[in-house]
Design an enzyme around this catalytic site. Sequence first.
Site, mmCIF file in Angstrom:
data_model
loop_
_atom_site.group_PDB
_atom_site.id
_atom_site.type_symbol
_atom_site.label_atom_id
_atom_site.label_comp_id
_atom_site.label_asym_id
_atom_site.label_seq_id
_atom_site.Cartn_x
_atom_site.Cartn_y
_atom_site.Cartn_z
ATOM 1 N N ASP A 61 0.816 -1.224 0.000
ATOM 2 C CA ASP A 61 0.000 0.000 0.000
ATOM 3 C C ASP A 61 0.847 1.272 0.000
ATOM 4 O OD1 ASP A 61 -2.792 -0.795 0.049
ATOM 5 O OD2 ASP A 61 -2.390 -1.682 2.009
ATOM 6 N N ASP A 67 -0.977 8.864 3.103
ATOM 7 C CA ASP A 67 -1.309 8.437 4.464
ATOM 8 C C ASP A 67 -0.131 8.486 5.429
ATOM 9 O OD1 ASP A 67 -4.025 7.923 3.946
ATOM 10 O OD2 ASP A 67 -3.468 6.088 2.901
ATOM 11 N N HIS A 161 -11.675 6.961 4.822
ATOM 12 C CA HIS A 161 -11.083 8.152 5.436
ATOM 13 C C HIS A 161 -12.041 9.344 5.306
ATOM 14 C CE1 HIS A 161 -6.987 6.259 4.272
ATOM 15 N NE2 HIS A 161 -7.020 6.292 5.585
ATOM 16 N N CYS A 248 -4.852 10.340 -2.407
ATOM 17 C CA CYS A 248 -3.926 9.446 -1.693
ATOM 18 C C CYS A 248 -2.654 9.155 -2.468
ATOM 19 C CB CYS A 248 -4.620 8.157 -1.292
ATOM 20 S SG CYS A 248 -5.373 7.287 -2.623
HETATM 21 C C1 CIR Z 1 -5.414 1.212 2.493
HETATM 22 O O1 CIR Z 1 -6.424 0.558 2.778
HETATM 23 O O2 CIR Z 1 -4.683 1.705 3.346
HETATM 24 C C2 CIR Z 1 -5.084 1.399 1.030
HETATM 25 N N1 CIR Z 1 -5.404 0.234 0.281
HETATM 26 C C3 CIR Z 1 -5.822 2.592 0.469
HETATM 27 C C4 CIR Z 1 -5.428 3.883 1.105
HETATM 28 C C5 CIR Z 1 -6.090 5.064 0.472
HETATM 29 N N2 CIR Z 1 -5.591 6.248 1.055
HETATM 30 C C6 CIR Z 1 -6.177 7.436 0.967
HETATM 31 O O3 CIR Z 1 -7.259 7.549 0.419
HETATM 32 N N3 CIR Z 1 -5.583 8.453 1.541
#
Ligand code: CIR
Length: 253
Positions: A61, A67, A161, A248
């Site tokens: 990820d 994040d 989120h 993200c």
């Molecule tokens: C997760 O579940 O952490 C990742 N597959 C997706 C994160 C998406 N992040 C975001 O929208 N800031």
Amino acid sequence: MKFEKAVLRRPGTDASKGLTTAKLGAPDFDRLLEQHSAYRETLEELGLECMVLGALPGFPDAWFVEDTAIVTTDLAVITRPGAPSRRGETTHIEQVLAGMKPVAHIAAPGTLDGGDVLIAGRRCYVGLSERTNEAGAEQLAAHLQSFGIETSAVRVPSGLHLKSSVNYLGNGRMLMTRDFATEPAFAGFERLVLDAGENYAANTLSINGTLLVPAGYPRITARLRSLGHPLVTLDMSEAARMDGGLSCLSLRF
Ligand code: CIR
């Protein structure tokens, strides 16, 4: 904040092994790389200097780089992601950001994902979600307060989120899903509420006056155009399979 730089990370060949709740099947890796490149090119066309980090083996990820840090004009706050499988990503992003900004940290028992942090001018909204807890939100608030940014916590009743459901378009206008339409924290903003069926488009990204909107959401795209927003649509089909959106894929500052 006028953005000058963006940090992205190339998806790894293990991208389909990341966390997801979407039941859309595994991403097509070649198409994912094409969409990731189109995203970078769009940021570059909007004047941002993009640094694209290499894929991070063992962290499927890690290309959801948003994040791992909150970057403002004054500092970088390295997060402590809510998903244990993502915690090891942060040392790698810290090495990159430490050369650019003073660094602060979110520490245990706090958890915080950048996807829960929405900054609108001198205001910050932190989503309390499955990934971000009150301790993480309080630590971020203390770090940002030193630089004149006031933070409010907002409960996230649905979606991964806060920014899966709410984003700031600039000029006092907020785009959001119906779940947030009566949220008191956003009372001071003009609210654009998405029609049912277009919730994914809540993750629209405002870059220096132009909106990046996910492709395939004609009603909100037409509405944003009619309000005079310059916009670019981008196909996000492959990131969406892994619960990802436009915001993200980069850190912007
Ligand atoms: C997760 O579940 O952490 C990742 N597959 C997706 C994160 C998406 N992040 C975001 O929208 N800031």
